[in-house]
Design an enzyme around this catalytic site. Structure first.
Site, PDB file in Angstrom:
ATOM      1  N   LEU A 104      38.190  41.478  33.690  1.00 46.52           N
ATOM      2  CA  LEU A 104      37.469  40.460  33.863  1.00 46.52           C
ATOM      3  C   LEU A 104      35.907  41.004  34.643  1.00 46.52           C
ATOM      4  CD1 LEU A 104      35.865  37.832  33.610  1.00 46.52           C
ATOM      5  CD2 LEU A 104      37.270  37.049  35.957  1.00 46.52           C
TER       6      LEU A 104
ATOM      7  N   THR B  38      46.310  38.148  37.701  1.00 49.07           N
ATOM      8  CA  THR B  38      47.112  39.463  37.571  1.00 49.07           C
ATOM      9  C   THR B  38      46.325  40.779  37.731  1.00 49.07           C
ATOM     10  OG1 THR B  38      47.057  39.457  35.154  1.00 49.07           O
ATOM     11  CG2 THR B  38      48.829  38.002  36.184  1.00 49.07           C
TER      12      THR B  38
ATOM     13  N   THR C 189      45.862  43.627  36.338  1.00 48.51           N
ATOM     14  CA  THR C 189      44.940  44.383  35.521  1.00 48.51           C
ATOM     15  C   THR C 189      43.723  43.579  35.084  1.00 48.51           C
ATOM     16  OG1 THR C 189      46.553  46.233  34.625  1.00 48.51           O
ATOM     17  CG2 THR C 189      44.599  45.927  33.397  1.00 48.51           C
ATOM     18  N   CYS C 190      44.297  42.345  34.625  1.00 47.29           N
ATOM     19  CA  CYS C 190      43.324  41.407  34.290  1.00 47.29           C
ATOM     20  C   CYS C 190      42.056  40.966  35.585  1.00 47.29           C
ATOM     21  CB  CYS C 190      43.792  39.997  34.018  1.00 47.29           C
ATOM     22  SG  CYS C 190      45.246  40.287  32.730  1.00 47.29           S
ATOM     23  N   HIS C 191      42.735  40.979  36.678  1.00 46.36           N
ATOM     24  CA  HIS C 191      41.795  40.379  37.906  1.00 46.36           C
ATOM     25  C   HIS C 191      40.987  41.619  38.419  1.00 46.36           C
ATOM     26  CE1 HIS C 191      40.845  38.048  41.416  1.00 46.36           C
ATOM     27  NE2 HIS C 191      41.238  39.030  42.136  1.00 46.36           N
TER      28      HIS C 191
END
Length: 173
Positions: free
Chosen positions: A64, A56, A58-60
């Site tokens: 991370l 997703t 923001t996560c990607h």
């Protein structure tokens, strides 16, 4: 709102994950999910950060990658285990980990149905967006199963749960 706080012992839980092996570098290999219990963290210092979903935006892009970039700095603070957790299944988490190049550095753990995160009071209801109940965006520093830092994001950004915030917190412990 987080119910877990500094000084609390983490609740018991079991995550599924696909341990890295060189065979996984062939994108046609899937690996076999195995279980990891929070009991395995007894006597260890753990940095665990959670994202609402693998791949997703923001996560990607923002959450991370800085952990991977600063992995050596985090380990130099005496951290034994660095792990990312999301409500995705272990195969998706493994695929995301391979795409990001985690190899054997950062564990990509599946918190199915956000069950463990729910025990912490750290879930996010994205049902209206068709995504169901997810892990909230947060970070924990755990030492011998005791919480030393909780960084639960109040919004969609990455601040208190990001690698820089965790490194700062580790420097103060």
């Amino acid at each position: 709102m987080a119910t877990i706080k500094v000084g609390d012992t983490i609740p018991e839980g079991t995550f599924k994950y696909v341990a890295y092996t060189p065979e996984l570098d062939d994108n046609l290999a899937c690996g076999i999910p195995t279980a990891l219990s929070t009991k395995d963290w007894k006597g260890k210092k753990v940095v665990l950060f959670a994202v609402p979903g693998a791949f997703t935006p923001t996560c990607h892009v923002n959450h991370l990658p800085p952990y991977l970039k600063k992995y050596d700095e985090i380990k130099a603070k005496g951290v034994d285990v660095v792990a990312v957790v999301a409500a995705n299944d272990p195969f998706v988490m493994s695929g995301w980990g391979r795409f990001e190049g985690l190899k054997d550095k950062i564990l990509a753990l599946s918190d199915a149905d956000a069950a463990w995160s729910k025990k912490l009071g750290l879930t996010l209801d994205l049902t209206a967006a068709g995504l169901g109940i997810r892990t909230a965006r947060y970070a924990l520093i755990i030492d011998n199963l005791v919480v030393k830092y909780v960084g639960a994001e109040p919004g969609k950004e990455v601040s208190v749960s990001g690698a820089d915030a965790v490194l700062t917190a580790l420097s103060k412990l």
